[in-house]
Every structure is written in C-alpha cells, then in structure tokens.
Design a protein around this motif. Structure first.
Motif: not given
Length: 424
Positions: A178-184, A396-404
């Motif tokens: 739940i605290a992680g980030k999953f990007i495809v 949308r949820l991540y218009a500003e992005g997720l940093v991975v």
C-alpha cells in the motif's frame, strides 16, 4: 626577416601541424569494443545492474532480496530457459526494468518455444512482489510467454505471496505494498496464461501499454483491488479472456480503491470467458472509478457492474464510445441494472453504427479471436466519430507525477478523442 628566422618559423609551424594532426588522430581512434555480457546460468539471489544489451539466461527461480534493487538496462534479454522449473521472479526488494523504444527490455523464452501450442505461455512464472517491495517499474519492457502454474515448491507459495497456494497460474506482475509505487509504461504484455497485473495496494500508473493474447479460461488484463489508487490510461487491450479492467474494493484495505481510467481502447474483450462475469470494464465492491473517453469495440458487454455489490456512488462514467459489428454485441451494450449508462456516451442500438475507423483492423474479425496481427493499427482515420469525443477537464491522480528512484513518472494528460490512439 632573414632566411634563418624564416626556416625556424617554418619548422615550428610544421611541428604544430603534426602535433594537431596527432591529437586529431587520437580522438578518432575507436575505443575498445564493448561486448554485451551473456550470463549462462542465473538463479538464486540477484541485485545490482544487468548491463545494457546483455543476455541473462534464467535457469532457476530468482529473487531480489529485501533492501536491494535490480536495475535492468536497455536492450537486456531475460531468457527463461528451463522448461521444467518454469522460474518465478520474486521481488522482495525493488525492480527497475528500464528499456527504451529502440531497445526494450525483454522477459521472454527461447524462440523455438514460441509455437502455436504455447500461444498462452505457461513457460515461466511472473514477477511477484513481496510486501516490502516499495518501487516496481516496467518501462519499455516486453513480457511474454509466462503465467506458469504454482506448485508447493514455488517461491511465491513458500513466501505466502499472490494467492499463496499450489495450482494457481501467476500473473505477469503482482504488487501489494500500500505504501509502494507500481509503474508500467510503454510496455507490451502478450502470450500469458492468466491475469496481466494483479494489484492489491500502492500508488499506480499504468499507461501507454499494449496487451494481447492473455488468459486461457480466465484472466483480466488489469485486476485492481482495495488499497490501490491508480491512473490507467492510453492502453490498447485486445481480446482479454475476461475484462480489460477489473476494478474492485475487495479486501477492504485502506485506502479505498480509486481508479481513474481514461482513453483506453478495448477490443473483443470477454468472449473467451466460459461464464458471463464480464467483458470490458467490471465494477464491484464499492470501488471508486472515474472512467472517461474509453473506446469499446466488439466487447462482450459494456461497462458492467456487480448489481448486488456495486461501485461507490461517487464514481463518474462519461464519454464512452461504443461500437458493435453485430446486433448481439450491440444489444449487450444497452443500459440495464448491470450495464452502466454514462454521461455523453456515444451509443447506438443498431449494429455497425459509430464505426471508429481504425487505420488497419477488420471490425468483422471473430470476437473470440485471440491471435494478434502486429500489422493492425488502432489509430483513428480522419473523419472517425471518435475524434472530438473526449473530455479533458477532469482530475487525474498523478498529473504532478510519482517520483521513483529519482525519476518522475506522470500520468498522461487526457485527450479530446475516445480511445488510446488518435490520428497519426
């Protein structure tokens, strides 16, 4: 100026020219040739970096340990070459698969195994994340011919991951933190036995991907449960066995499942499912789903809910584009207690209306067809009624992005057409 001085100047100038020529030659000399590595037998714990252009032949189950990461560089081939073990990849640490459009990473099998009999893979396992995997990235990555069935000896079963029992075909990728980030992003998923992605937690972006030839007797392309907050956009999903998107809040993890799914093209979904559970996008168990600009062509059903355990009342369905080549399909798009009616949908009651005008795809292709022709092109021709049908003023949820891993991944801006691909 006397002759001696002239001679001296001539000598000095000549030496300077030779020196410059020597420097130039040094710069032009080729460096040592870099030969991509070939690792003949990879098994057990892995981490560090798999080098650009290399081939890593996986002959046993592999695992990224907790607290460590594996980075896979562009052009790497991960070759699963043991047909008895059918290796799984357990990701207890972090995974970064970082191909490019010119040199994607490939998770694959030997070419000789890519037969019609193996159309739905089952030749290796999948990528199974552990509970402490915090970052999982697949960018410009091809994943094919996996989905093997688990046994009592499978690492995922021993670790209590996924469904944690023998006899289950594993998905392409499983993620649960739940605290992680999953990007495809920008990836291809094909020739798999079961689900594409099975996600039970995390911040998620799944965008600009292609899915085809997945699922034998079951399997959704993207299966999302509670604990997930996701943007799912601009994916082309062809003939999944069941749904392209199965969206559910089952499990009651916090946060509530919330999915913004927009500008996806979904073709021939659900016809190979032996029961009538779904057929394009499935909603259940109080999932919150905002769905915009999705193009549904020849799917078994329209957006469908579990009438006895429906979606969250705050969900928004808007600007869905429907096409059915025959009357049976068109009839099954019509709103009912189970088929969701959206706002500003383009929906007709007559077969063949609203032809999306794909650049190259025969709309009369059998709806239960799973074989994919790579010459097909789902861009829109000029004059397509899908052009201008999109809504763009939503959040949308991540218009500003997720940093991975120091890289910012942003969900793409919505388009003013329906589907994943506009005109060329």
């Amino acid at each position: 100026m006397n002759n001696l001085k002239m001679k001296n100047l001539f000598v000095i100038a000549s030496l300077a020219i030779f020196a410059l020529a020597g420097c130039s030659d040094d710069k032009n000399e080729p460096g040592p040739e870099v030969v991509p590595p070939v690792e003949e037998s990879v098994s057990g714990e892995v981490s560090g970096t798999w080098t650009k252009g290399g081939t890593y032949k996986v002959t046993g189950h592999i695992q990224i340990p907790e607290g460590k990461s594996l980075t896979i560089e562009e052009g790497v081939t991960v070759l699963f070459s043991d047909s008895v073990v059918k290796p799984e990849v357990v990701v207890k640490g972090n995974l970064y698969s970082l191909g490019t459009s010119e040199a994607p990473v490939k998770f694959t099998v030997p070419d000789a195994w890519k037969t019609v009999a193996n159309q739905f893979g089952n030749l290796w396992g999948g990528l199974i994340a552990g509970p402490n995997c915090t970052e999982f990235v697949l960018s410009h990555t091809i994943l094919e011919y996996g989905g093997a069935v688990t046994t009592e000896e499978s690492p995922s079963v021993k670790a209590g991951l996924y469904k944690a029992e023998a006899g289950e075909h594993v998905p392409v990728a499983y993620f649960l933190n739940i605290a992680g980030k999953f990007i495809v992003v920008n990836s291809i998923i094909r020739n798999f036995n079961e689900d594409g992605f099975y996600i039970e937690g995390g911040k998620v972006i799944i965008a600009n991907n292609m899915f085809y030839t997945t699922g034998v007797s079951g399997g959704d392309a993207i299966n999302i449960k509670s604990g997930v907050q996701a943007d799912v956009a601009f994916n082309v999903i062809y003939s999944p066995n069941t749904n392209a998107l199965k969206l559910s809040n089952s499990g009651e993890r916090s946060p509530q499942a919330y999915v913004v799914g927009y500008n996806n093209t979904i073709i021939n979904a659900g016809w190979r499912r032996p029961t009538t559970k779904g057929g394009s996008i499935w909603l259940e168990a109080r999932v919150r789903a905002d769905l915009y600009n999705n193009l549904l062509a020849n799917d078994r059903f329209g957006i469908k809910r579990n009438a006895g355990d429906a979606e969250d009342d705050r969900s928004v369905i808007s600007n869905t584009f429907y096409y059915g080549a025959d009357q049976t399909t068109t009839d099954q798009f019509q709103p009912s207690a189970e088929i969701v009616k959206g706002v500003n949908d383009l929906l007709s009651a007559k077969a063949g209306e609203n032809d999306p005008k794909f650049v190259n795809y025969p709309l009369t292709t059998a709806t239960n067809n799973a074989a994919f022709d790579t010459k097909w092109d789902f861009h829109l021709q000029a004059g397509s009624p899908a052009i201008g049908r999109g809504k763009t003023d939503f959040t949308r949820l991540y218009a500003e992005g997720l940093v991975v891993n120091g890289v910012t991944y942003k969900s793409p801006a919505p388009a003013n057409y329906a589907g994943a691909l506009g005109t060329k």
